[in-house]
Each structure stands twice: as C-alpha cells, then as structure tokens.
Motif scaffolding. Structure first.
Motif, PDB file in Angstrom:
ATOM      1  N   VAL A  76      -8.916  41.110  21.009  1.00 11.01           N
ATOM      2  CA  VAL A  76      -8.098  41.985  21.846  1.00 11.01           C
ATOM      3  C   VAL A  76      -8.286  43.407  21.329  1.00 11.01           C
ATOM      4  CG1 VAL A  76      -5.758  42.611  22.553  1.00 11.01           C
ATOM      5  CG2 VAL A  76      -6.398  40.198  22.372  1.00 11.01           C
ATOM      6  N   ILE A  77      -8.603  44.301  22.247  1.00 14.74           N
ATOM      7  CA  ILE A  77      -8.755  45.711  21.907  1.00 14.74           C
ATOM      8  C   ILE A  77      -7.704  46.495  22.675  1.00 14.74           C
ATOM      9  CG2 ILE A  77     -10.280  47.722  21.961  1.00 14.74           C
ATOM     10  CD1 ILE A  77     -12.632  45.672  21.983  1.00 14.74           C
ATOM     11  N   VAL A  78      -6.940  47.299  21.963  1.00 13.53           N
ATOM     12  CA  VAL A  78      -5.946  48.163  22.573  1.00 13.53           C
ATOM     13  C   VAL A  78      -6.421  49.599  22.376  1.00 13.53           C
ATOM     14  CG1 VAL A  78      -3.560  48.982  22.515  1.00 13.53           C
ATOM     15  CG2 VAL A  78      -4.055  46.552  22.144  1.00 13.53           C
ATOM     16  N   LEU A  79      -6.663  50.284  23.483  1.00 15.93           N
ATOM     17  CA  LEU A  79      -6.988  51.704  23.449  1.00 15.93           C
ATOM     18  C   LEU A  79      -5.697  52.421  23.792  1.00 15.93           C
ATOM     19  CD1 LEU A  79     -10.324  51.517  25.443  1.00 15.93           C
ATOM     20  CD2 LEU A  79     -10.035  51.535  22.969  1.00 15.93           C
ATOM     21  N   ALA A  80      -5.060  52.965  22.783  1.00 21.51           N
ATOM     22  CA  ALA A  80      -3.729  53.553  22.949  1.00 21.51           C
ATOM     23  C   ALA A  80      -3.799  55.065  22.898  1.00 21.51           C
ATOM     24  CB  ALA A  80      -2.800  53.051  21.855  1.00 21.51           C
ATOM     25  N   GLU A  81      -2.951  55.705  23.692  1.00 20.24           N
ATOM     26  CA  GLU A  81      -2.842  57.162  23.579  1.00 20.24           C
ATOM     27  C   GLU A  81      -2.347  57.521  22.185  1.00 20.24           C
ATOM     28  OE1 GLU A  81      -0.802  58.955  26.901  1.00 20.24           O
ATOM     29  OE2 GLU A  81      -1.628  57.418  28.227  1.00 20.24           O
ATOM     30  N   THR A  82      -1.247  56.904  21.781  1.00 20.14           N
ATOM     31  CA  THR A  82      -0.728  57.016  20.419  1.00 20.14           C
ATOM     32  C   THR A  82       0.041  55.735  20.115  1.00 20.14           C
ATOM     33  OG1 THR A  82       1.399  57.993  21.055  1.00 20.14           O
ATOM     34  CG2 THR A  82      -0.393  59.527  20.548  1.00 20.14           C
ATOM     35  N   PHE A  83       0.248  55.467  18.839  1.00 19.00           N
ATOM     36  CA  PHE A  83       1.147  54.392  18.432  1.00 19.00           C
ATOM     37  C   PHE A  83       1.754  54.752  17.093  1.00 19.00           C
ATOM     38  CE2 PHE A  83      -2.819  52.971  16.420  1.00 19.00           C
ATOM     39  CZ  PHE A  83      -2.398  52.595  15.156  1.00 19.00           C
ATOM     40  N   GLU A  84       2.907  54.173  16.849  1.00 18.44           N
ATOM     41  CA  GLU A  84       3.576  54.327  15.560  1.00 18.44           C
ATOM     42  C   GLU A  84       4.108  52.975  15.131  1.00 18.44           C
ATOM     43  OE1 GLU A  84       6.073  58.173  15.029  1.00 18.44           O
ATOM     44  OE2 GLU A  84       6.136  57.680  17.168  1.00 18.44           O
ATOM     45  N   ARG A  85       3.867  52.643  13.885  1.00 19.96           N
ATOM     46  CA  ARG A  85       4.474  51.439  13.332  1.00 19.96           C
ATOM     47  C   ARG A  85       5.975  51.687  13.197  1.00 19.96           C
ATOM     48  NH1 ARG A  85      -0.364  52.366  10.665  1.00 19.96           N
ATOM     49  NH2 ARG A  85      -1.796  50.599  10.661  1.00 19.96           N
ATOM     50  N   LYS A  86       6.728  50.629  13.266  1.00 20.44           N
ATOM     51  CA  LYS A  86       8.187  50.746  13.198  1.00 20.44           C
ATOM     52  C   LYS A  86       8.620  51.571  11.988  1.00 20.44           C
ATOM     53  CE  LYS A  86      12.313  47.854  13.260  1.00 20.44           C
ATOM     54  NZ  LYS A  86      12.825  46.490  13.368  1.00 20.44           N
ATOM     55  N   GLU A  87       7.991  51.333  10.854  1.00 18.47           N
ATOM     56  CA  GLU A  87       8.390  52.028   9.620  1.00 18.47           C
ATOM     57  C   GLU A  87       7.938  53.492   9.590  1.00 18.47           C
ATOM     58  OE1 GLU A  87       4.675  49.580   8.922  1.00 18.47           O
ATOM     59  OE2 GLU A  87       6.651  49.152   9.744  1.00 18.47           O
ATOM     60  N   GLU A  88       7.058  53.895  10.485  1.00 19.06           N
ATOM     61  CA  GLU A  88       6.592  55.285  10.538  1.00 19.06           C
ATOM     62  C   GLU A  88       7.464  56.185  11.410  1.00 19.06           C
ATOM     63  OE1 GLU A  88       1.761  54.642  10.200  1.00 19.06           O
ATOM     64  OE2 GLU A  88       2.680  54.699  12.178  1.00 19.06           O
ATOM     65  N   ILE A  89       8.317  55.589  12.216  1.00 22.60           N
ATOM     66  CA  ILE A  89       9.080  56.357  13.189  1.00 22.60           C
ATOM     67  C   ILE A  89      10.164  57.186  12.509  1.00 22.60           C
ATOM     68  CG2 ILE A  89      10.661  56.199  15.163  1.00 22.60           C
ATOM     69  CD1 ILE A  89       9.011  53.731  16.040  1.00 22.60           C
ATOM     70  N   ASP A  90      10.152  58.467  12.802  1.00 24.15           N
ATOM     71  CA  ASP A  90      11.169  59.395  12.327  1.00 24.15           C
ATOM     72  C   ASP A  90      12.284  59.394  13.391  1.00 24.15           C
ATOM     73  OD1 ASP A  90      12.782  61.623  11.803  1.00 24.15           O
ATOM     74  OD2 ASP A  90      11.086  62.852  11.139  1.00 24.15           O
ATOM     75  N   LYS A  91      13.360  58.673  13.113  1.00 24.63           N
ATOM     76  CA  LYS A  91      14.437  58.497  14.094  1.00 24.63           C
ATOM     77  C   LYS A  91      15.078  59.836  14.494  1.00 24.63           C
ATOM     78  CE  LYS A  91      14.567  53.919  14.373  1.00 24.63           C
ATOM     79  NZ  LYS A  91      14.429  53.144  15.578  1.00 24.63           N
ATOM     80  N   GLU A  92      15.235  60.736  13.541  1.00 25.14           N
ATOM     81  CA  GLU A  92      15.833  62.035  13.858  1.00 25.14           C
ATOM     82  C   GLU A  92      14.943  62.825  14.811  1.00 25.14           C
ATOM     83  OE1 GLU A  92      18.386  64.989  14.361  1.00 25.14           O
ATOM     84  OE2 GLU A  92      18.855  63.105  13.355  1.00 25.14           O
ATOM     85  N   ARG A  93      13.643  62.832  14.527  1.00 26.66           N
ATOM     86  CA  ARG A  93      12.697  63.534  15.400  1.00 26.66           C
ATOM     87  C   ARG A  93      12.676  62.908  16.799  1.00 26.66           C
ATOM     88  NH1 ARG A  93       6.970  62.589  15.584  1.00 26.66           N
ATOM     89  NH2 ARG A  93       6.019  64.214  16.812  1.00 26.66           N
TER      90      ARG A  93
END
Length: 130
Positions: A76-93
């Motif tokens: 499976v290949i996913v060509l994504a515009e962007t992605f963030e792992r759950k732990e990378e997400i800056d909730k405040e931002r």
C-alpha cells in the motif's frame, strides 16, 4: 509476510514512513476502507482525516491532510499532502489554526477564500481529534 503488507507513506517534501502493517484504515472520498494483506488492487482519494495502521498488535495513528491511496496485492502506497503522527501534533498550534479558520468562516470580508478556510478548519479538527 502472508498476513502483512508493505506500507509506504510519503509527502511531496520527502517525509516518509516505511513499515509493515496487518491492517490500514482510512477515509476516502468514497467512504471508510480497511485494507488487509492480499486486498484487491485499488486507487482512492483520501479525505482530510485520520489514517490508522496496525503492526504486531501496536496501533499507529496519523492525521493526514488528503492524498492518494494506491493498494496493490502486497503493498500500500499513500501519497499524502502532509501527515503527522499523533505524538507530533502540537495541540495548541492546532487549536489556534481552528480558531483562525472559524473566525475567517464567520467573517463577512469578501476577500477571504472560504474554501481555503473550510479546509484549514477540517485539518485542524482532524489533528485535534487524535
């Protein structure tokens, strides 16, 4: 490898995940799909949403801002515009992006690109819900 498949997630700026997975769950424009090993080939457009995959009993959650899902028999290949792992997400931002998008959507300013504001809100909400 009979119950696993190769998973590659890549963005235009080169961010990449290469892994094996036993299942991948994603939201496409046609609805929710779950992909297992030996799935029939398909191509789908991914919504701004979550993508989840599992490997060896561990679950991995990503916020994805749209893209293409290309399913082959054992890959499976996913060509994504962007992605963030759950732990990378800056909730405040993400919360600030949500507030800005909501403000723009409520604005009466004719110079505001409403479609862009809607997409920004959708991305922020997806990130916040992980």
């Amino acid at each position: 490898m009979a119950n696993k498949f190769k998973l590659t997630i890549v963005t235009p700026d080169g961010k990449k995940i290469e892994d094996e997975a036993t299942i991948l769950n994603a939201y496409t424009t046609a609805g929710f799909v779950g992909i297992l090993a030996n799935h029939l080939p398909m191509v789908a457009i991914l919504e701004i949403s979550h993508l989840n995959y599992k490997k060896d009993g561990e679950s991995f959650d990503l916020a994805i801002s749209g893209g293409i899902l290309n399913v082959k028999k054992d890959e499976v290949i996913v060509l994504a515009e962007t992605f963030e792992r759950k732990e990378e997400i800056d909730k405040e931002r993400a919360n600030q992006a949500k507030l800005r998008a909501e403000e723009r959507l409520l604005s009466k300013d004719p110079n505001i690109d409403m479609k862009r504001a809607e997409l920004s809100l959708k991305r922020a909400l997806s990130r916040l819900s992980l």
